[in-house]
Design a protein around this motif. Structure first.
Motif, PDB file in Angstrom:
ATOM      1  N   ARG A  77     -87.109   6.822  64.468  1.00  0.00           N
ATOM      2  CA  ARG A  77     -87.704   7.236  65.724  1.00  0.00           C
ATOM      3  C   ARG A  77     -86.618   7.345  66.786  1.00  0.00           C
ATOM      4  O   ARG A  77     -85.872   6.409  67.011  1.00  0.00           O
ATOM      5  N   GLY A  78     -86.530   8.467  67.447  1.00  0.00           N
ATOM      6  CA  GLY A  78     -85.582   8.653  68.535  1.00  0.00           C
ATOM      7  C   GLY A  78     -84.197   9.052  68.087  1.00  0.00           C
ATOM      8  O   GLY A  78     -83.408   9.478  68.886  1.00  0.00           O
ATOM      9  N   GLY A  79     -83.869   8.881  66.797  1.00  0.00           N
ATOM     10  CA  GLY A  79     -82.537   9.234  66.334  1.00  0.00           C
ATOM     11  C   GLY A  79     -82.453  10.700  65.950  1.00  0.00           C
ATOM     12  O   GLY A  79     -83.451  11.350  65.687  1.00  0.00           O
ATOM     13  N   ALA A  80     -81.237  11.191  65.924  1.00  0.00           N
ATOM     14  CA  ALA A  80     -81.030  12.594  65.571  1.00  0.00           C
ATOM     15  C   ALA A  80     -80.464  12.737  64.158  1.00  0.00           C
ATOM     16  O   ALA A  80     -80.207  13.828  63.716  1.00  0.00           O
ATOM     17  N   VAL A  81     -80.244  11.620  63.471  1.00  0.00           N
ATOM     18  CA  VAL A  81     -79.670  11.664  62.129  1.00  0.00           C
ATOM     19  C   VAL A  81     -80.816  11.737  61.117  1.00  0.00           C
ATOM     20  O   VAL A  81     -81.582  10.791  60.978  1.00  0.00           O
ATOM     21  N   PRO A  82     -80.953  12.847  60.414  1.00  0.00           N
ATOM     22  CA  PRO A  82     -82.028  12.953  59.425  1.00  0.00           C
ATOM     23  C   PRO A  82     -81.739  12.071  58.216  1.00  0.00           C
ATOM     24  O   PRO A  82     -80.574  11.849  57.869  1.00  0.00           O
ATOM     25  N   PRO A  83     -82.789  11.549  57.553  1.00  0.00           N
ATOM     26  CA  PRO A  83     -82.580  10.705  56.369  1.00  0.00           C
ATOM     27  C   PRO A  83     -81.775  11.393  55.275  1.00  0.00           C
ATOM     28  O   PRO A  83     -81.064  10.745  54.516  1.00  0.00           O
ATOM     29  N   SER A  84     -81.830  12.709  55.207  1.00  0.00           N
ATOM     30  CA  SER A  84     -81.121  13.452  54.168  1.00  0.00           C
ATOM     31  C   SER A  84     -79.648  13.688  54.510  1.00  0.00           C
ATOM     32  O   SER A  84     -78.945  14.369  53.773  1.00  0.00           O
ATOM     33  N   SER A  85     -79.145  13.118  55.606  1.00  0.00           N
ATOM     34  CA  SER A  85     -77.775  13.393  56.052  1.00  0.00           C
ATOM     35  C   SER A  85     -76.715  12.759  55.165  1.00  0.00           C
ATOM     36  O   SER A  85     -75.561  13.152  55.219  1.00  0.00           O
ATOM     37  N   GLY A  86     -77.078  11.771  54.382  1.00  0.00           N
ATOM     38  CA  GLY A  86     -76.091  11.061  53.578  1.00  0.00           C
ATOM     39  C   GLY A  86     -75.406   9.942  54.334  1.00  0.00           C
ATOM     40  O   GLY A  86     -74.563   9.232  53.781  1.00  0.00           O
ATOM     41  N   ILE A  87     -75.741   9.753  55.598  1.00  0.00           N
ATOM     42  CA  ILE A  87     -75.160   8.670  56.398  1.00  0.00           C
ATOM     43  C   ILE A  87     -75.927   7.387  56.119  1.00  0.00           C
ATOM     44  O   ILE A  87     -77.160   7.358  56.181  1.00  0.00           O
ATOM     45  N   ASP A  88     -75.201   6.328  55.814  1.00  0.00           N
ATOM     46  CA  ASP A  88     -75.820   5.017  55.630  1.00  0.00           C
ATOM     47  C   ASP A  88     -75.980   4.405  57.030  1.00  0.00           C
ATOM     48  O   ASP A  88     -75.054   3.795  57.570  1.00  0.00           O
ATOM     49  N   VAL A  89     -77.149   4.614  57.602  1.00  0.00           N
ATOM     50  CA  VAL A  89     -77.402   4.198  58.991  1.00  0.00           C
ATOM     51  C   VAL A  89     -77.236   2.697  59.162  1.00  0.00           C
ATOM     52  O   VAL A  89     -76.687   2.236  60.169  1.00  0.00           O
TER      53      VAL A  89
END
Length: 200
Positions: free
Chosen positions: A1-13
């Protein structure tokens, strides 16, 4: 919520968030990594990364970072304690305060006076320099104007602090028809409770 990083980005949030939070110094600012000296640019970058990942609310005791940022204003802003003020920190520190929901603490008159003292008055070209009596460049002109926008200076478009672009451009990028339609930014930029006191 509120973030701009999509789950499919490959970034380990989770790992990225942990690294950014571990890069926060004892003084409330952020360094380029864990144990590094706090700096205005890395403080903004760390806060913007958290905001873009939707994890800014995990920042413990945000008033420590607000205080560190407020202490950087000596007319204009300095990037580190005991350094000269520099127009680019109008954005780096001003943007950090905006991300924390504390942009009202910017001393607008002092910031404006400093930036204007760095403005290059020339019959053919202008711009804003890093310091008074030096040559202007695009970077310092851009960041000085961004900082003045965050401070509410008249005649400048509102800025979306996470991205350093106008709110209008950010709304268009998100597919919103108008600036006020998308509340994503506002949801992520109210982590500060208004106090500069340390708990306990």
């Amino acid at each position: 919520r509120g973030g701009a990083v999509p789950p499919s980005s490959g970034i380990d949030v989770e790992r990225a968030t942990r690294y950014v939070l571990e890069s926060r110094g004892f003084d409330g600012g952020f360094g380029l990594g864990p144990g590094q000296e706090s700096h205005g640019g890395s403080t903004f970058t760390g806060l913007a990364a958290l905001a873009l990942m939707g994890t800014l609310r995990r920042l413990p005791q945000p008033q420590r970072t607000v205080r560190w940022c407020v202490e950087r204003q000596v007319g204009g802003f300095q990037g580190r304690p005991n350094k000269d003020e520099d127009t680019c920190y109008s954005f780096w520190i001003g943007g950090s305060l905006a991300l924390l929901g504390a942009a009202t603490l910017l001393q607008r008159a002092a910031l404006s006076a400093f930036c204007l003292s760095c403005q290059f008055a020339h019959p053919t070209f202008g711009g804003i320099a890093k310091h008074p009596d030096t040559r202007p460049d695009l970077l310092h002109t851009h960041y000085a104007l961004c900082g003045l926008s965050l401070a509410g200076a008249a005649g400048l478009a509102p800025l979306e602090p996470r991205l350093g672009i106008t709110a209008r451009a950010a709304a268009r990028a998100r597919g919103c028809e108008a600036e006020g339609e998308c509340q994503t930014c506002e949801e992520e930029t109210t982590v500060w409770d208004g106090s500069l006191r340390e708990p306990g």
